[in-house]
Design a protein around this motif. Structure first.
Motif, PDB file in Angstrom:
ATOM      1  N   THR A   1     -12.324 -21.540 -26.721  1.00 40.26           N
ATOM      2  CA  THR A   1     -11.255 -22.506 -26.497  1.00 40.26           C
ATOM      3  C   THR A   1      -9.975 -21.786 -26.091  1.00 40.26           C
ATOM      4  O   THR A   1      -9.834 -20.574 -26.255  1.00 40.26           O
ATOM      5  N   THR A   2      -9.041 -22.574 -25.609  1.00 44.55           N
ATOM      6  CA  THR A   2      -7.762 -22.042 -25.129  1.00 44.55           C
ATOM      7  C   THR A   2      -6.717 -21.942 -26.227  1.00 44.55           C
ATOM      8  O   THR A   2      -5.560 -21.609 -25.939  1.00 44.55           O
ATOM      9  N   SER A   3      -7.079 -22.192 -27.468  1.00 40.99           N
ATOM     10  CA  SER A   3      -6.100 -22.364 -28.545  1.00 40.99           C
ATOM     11  C   SER A   3      -5.067 -21.241 -28.594  1.00 40.99           C
ATOM     12  O   SER A   3      -5.400 -20.067 -28.685  1.00 40.99           O
ATOM     13  N   GLY A   4      -3.807 -21.641 -28.521  1.00 44.20           N
ATOM     14  CA  GLY A   4      -2.711 -20.726 -28.724  1.00 44.20           C
ATOM     15  C   GLY A   4      -2.425 -19.754 -27.600  1.00 44.20           C
ATOM     16  O   GLY A   4      -1.460 -18.990 -27.672  1.00 44.20           O
ATOM     17  N   ILE A   5      -3.225 -19.760 -26.547  1.00 46.13           N
ATOM     18  CA  ILE A   5      -3.050 -18.836 -25.410  1.00 46.13           C
ATOM     19  C   ILE A   5      -2.806 -19.698 -24.173  1.00 46.13           C
ATOM     20  O   ILE A   5      -3.709 -20.382 -23.697  1.00 46.13           O
ATOM     21  N   PHE A   6      -1.606 -19.642 -23.637  1.00 47.64           N
ATOM     22  CA  PHE A   6      -1.214 -20.587 -22.589  1.00 47.64           C
ATOM     23  C   PHE A   6      -0.682 -19.887 -21.341  1.00 47.64           C
ATOM     24  O   PHE A   6       0.239 -20.373 -20.685  1.00 47.64           O
ATOM     25  N   THR A   7      -1.272 -18.733 -21.005  1.00 44.68           N
ATOM     26  CA  THR A   7      -0.894 -18.026 -19.788  1.00 44.68           C
ATOM     27  C   THR A   7      -2.129 -17.835 -18.910  1.00 44.68           C
ATOM     28  O   THR A   7      -3.267 -17.890 -19.382  1.00 44.68           O
ATOM     29  N   THR A   8      -1.878 -17.592 -17.635  1.00 45.31           N
ATOM     30  CA  THR A   8      -2.961 -17.596 -16.653  1.00 45.31           C
ATOM     31  C   THR A   8      -3.894 -16.394 -16.725  1.00 45.31           C
ATOM     32  O   THR A   8      -5.119 -16.570 -16.619  1.00 45.31           O
ATOM     33  N   PRO A   9      -3.429 -15.147 -16.879  1.00 40.13           N
ATOM     34  CA  PRO A   9      -4.368 -14.012 -16.825  1.00 40.13           C
ATOM     35  C   PRO A   9      -5.528 -14.098 -17.810  1.00 40.13           C
ATOM     36  O   PRO A   9      -6.685 -13.898 -17.402  1.00 40.13           O
ATOM     37  N   PRO A  10      -5.300 -14.400 -19.100  1.00 40.51           N
ATOM     38  CA  PRO A  10      -6.464 -14.498 -19.982  1.00 40.51           C
ATOM     39  C   PRO A  10      -7.375 -15.667 -19.648  1.00 40.51           C
ATOM     40  O   PRO A  10      -8.588 -15.587 -19.851  1.00 40.51           O
ATOM     41  N   PHE A  11      -6.809 -16.742 -19.108  1.00 42.46           N
ATOM     42  CA  PHE A  11      -7.658 -17.856 -18.700  1.00 42.46           C
ATOM     43  C   PHE A  11      -8.557 -17.451 -17.541  1.00 42.46           C
ATOM     44  O   PHE A  11      -9.747 -17.780 -17.514  1.00 42.46           O
ATOM     45  N   LEU A  12      -8.010 -16.718 -16.583  1.00 42.46           N
ATOM     46  CA  LEU A  12      -8.822 -16.276 -15.454  1.00 42.46           C
ATOM     47  C   LEU A  12      -9.933 -15.340 -15.909  1.00 42.46           C
ATOM     48  O   LEU A  12     -11.065 -15.413 -15.419  1.00 42.46           O
TER      49      LEU A  12
END
Length: 328
Positions: free
Chosen positions: A264-275
């Motif tokens: 899940t995306t919990s608590g991490i709201f920037t693009t590099p880790p999502f990519l």
């Protein structure tokens, strides 16, 4: 587009207050520093009603899957811990029943009494309608790959519900060796959200692979938060460096994780880790979460709105994958 957030927390002070203060100190709980004028997260977590719903509505979040935060039954051995887990689960079930279209639940389990965990999971799923369980870190130094928890994992498979592995504070010897000797606030955050939580959760998953636990339970479903707890950037390296030492396993490390773990995306709201997560786990394994009340709903929703995905993929991220996995 339905938006589901599934690492969202509650507490019940009247129940958590039963836990002996000595147990809290031994586990490493410290007062959380709150910025001047900011709401106390534990006060927000204790409210499962109109204020929470209003914040969800303002951010366009349709449903929260709630899980216990703070001190819990994993600290309490024996019958008292079993009773505390049941009481917390009953408390959550009552809150869900008041707003069944807006809330769902993950069970909290008496992890200090491994032999009782499977029965409480079964009760929470079958009698209370919960969607799985959340396990917080290690218990008395034991990871989930410990044989004492094998019945719990088998029961999660039988019930076809996931176990969400959430971070917790490190055992005392680790805390002292890795995070000691620093200014108190810096050490506290380094042990927790600044680094330690994430490495410990990744270690939980890697141990489940390396111990052969996932091979023994190939239908076990796991969820981890925070964009995969740093695992996306390490999957290829893990396959490479472990290649000559895992003849006992049925699959490469990355394959076992990608087949049995959702993130899940919990608590991490920037693009590099999502990519990084998207390029390793793929869109079918990533689910939106906020980490309320430790992160604000508005910040999580702003990140979701910034993500550039095709409409079908956006629907999966926002809630479609969670709805399918948890049968919401």
């Amino acid at each position: 587009m339905r938006v589901i957030a599934l690492e969202e927390h509650f507490t019940a002070p009247h129940l958590a207050g039963r836990i002996d203060a000595a147990l809290l100190r031994a586990r490493g709980f410290q007062p959380r520093r709150v910025a001047p004028g900011a709401p106390n997260p534990m006060e927000l977590a204790a409210e499962i009603g109109e204020r929470r719903l209003a914040l969800m509505d303002a951010a366009g979040i349709d449903l929260q899957v709630l899980s216990n935060t703070g001190p819990g039954p994993d600290l309490v051995p024996g019958p008292a811990g079993v009773a505390l887990a049941a009481a917390l689960n009953d408390h959550l079930a009552e809150a869900v029943a008041r707003a069944p279209g807006r809330f769902a639940g993950f069970a909290v389990l008496p992890m200090a009494s491994p032999a009782d965990c499977a029965a409480e999971l079964t009760r929470a799923v079958r009698a209370l309608g919960f969607k799985g369980a959340m396990v917080n870190g290690t218990t008395d130094g034991r990871f989930l790959d410990h044989p004492a928890y094998d019945d719990l994992l088998a029961e999660a498979v039988a019930l076809d519900v996931p176990i969400y592995i959430h971070p917790h504070l490190a055992p005392a010897p680790v805390r002292e060796a890795y995070f000691g000797g620093l200014e108190a606030g810096a050490g506290r955050v380094l042990e927790a959200a600044g680094w330690g939580w994430h490495q410990e959760t990744a270690l939980q998953v890697l141990r489940l692979v390396l111990a052969g636990t996932l091979d023994r339970h190939p239908r076990l479903k796991l969820i981890i938060g925070h964009m995969g707890e740093m695992l996306p950037m390490m999957l290829a390296r893990a396959d490479e460096v472990f290649a000559n030492d895992i003849e006992h396993l049925q699959r490469p490390i990355s394959r076992a994780i990608l087949e049995q773990v959702w993130i899940t995306t919990s608590g991490i709201f920037t693009t590099p880790p999502f990519l990084a997560a998207l390029q390793t786990f793929g869109i079918d394994r990533i689910m939106f979460s906020v980490d309320y009340p430790y992160a604000p709903n508005a910040k999580g929703r702003a990140f979701l709105d910034r993500v550039a995905l095709a409409p079908d993929d956006m629907a999966k991220l926002a809630g479609g994958t969670a709805a399918a996995l948890l049968r919401l």
